[in-house]
Design a protein around this motif. Structure first.
Motif, PDB file in Angstrom:
ATOM      1  N   LYS A 106       0.854  -1.184   0.000  1.00 46.99           N
ATOM      2  CA  LYS A 106       0.000   0.000   0.000  1.00 46.99           C
ATOM      3  C   LYS A 106       0.891   1.236   0.000  1.00 46.99           C
ATOM      4  N   ILE A 114      -1.657   3.905   4.234  1.00 45.25           N
ATOM      5  CA  ILE A 114      -1.345   3.349   5.552  1.00 45.25           C
ATOM      6  C   ILE A 114      -1.569   4.404   6.623  1.00 45.25           C
ATOM      7  N   SER A 135      -3.620   6.880   6.534  1.00 45.48           N
ATOM      8  CA  SER A 135      -5.071   7.045   6.673  1.00 45.48           C
ATOM      9  C   SER A 135      -5.671   5.901   7.496  1.00 45.48           C
ATOM     10  N   ASP A 136      -5.245   4.678   7.226  1.00 42.37           N
ATOM     11  CA  ASP A 136      -5.726   3.529   8.002  1.00 42.37           C
ATOM     12  C   ASP A 136      -5.354   3.665   9.477  1.00 42.37           C
ATOM     13  N   GLU A 144      -7.640   5.986  11.282  1.00 45.96           N
ATOM     14  CA  GLU A 144      -8.906   5.343  11.643  1.00 45.96           C
ATOM     15  C   GLU A 144      -8.750   4.487  12.890  1.00 45.96           C
TER      16      GLU A 144
END
Length: 69
Positions: free
Chosen positions: A4, A9, A11-12, A15
């Motif tokens: 990715k 990453i 952004s993940d 979250e």
């Protein structure tokens, strides 16, 4: 498995960090101080990881810009 991009990453991880914060807000008063301290450490570590992946994403974008120029 393909890798990715660093921006995805980051952004993940944001979250995941937000989920941890919401968990602490929802359940922290019912948990032990050790549990809250552990989650605080997790959140701080995620902050550092996000910063690192943001920096990597910026470098990747700069390299792509140089390659296309």
């Amino acid at each position: 498995m393909t890798r990715k991009p660093a921006s995805i990453i980051a952004s993940d991880l944001r979250e995941i960090r937000q989920d941890k914060i919401l968990t602490v807000e929802a359940n922290g008063s019912r948990r032990t101080p050790e549990w809250r301290a552990r989650y605080a450490r997790h959140i701080a570590t995620l902050d550092q990881a996000i910063e690192g992946f943001d920096n990597l994403a910026r470098q990747q974008a700069e390299r792509q810009g140089e390659a296309s120029a």
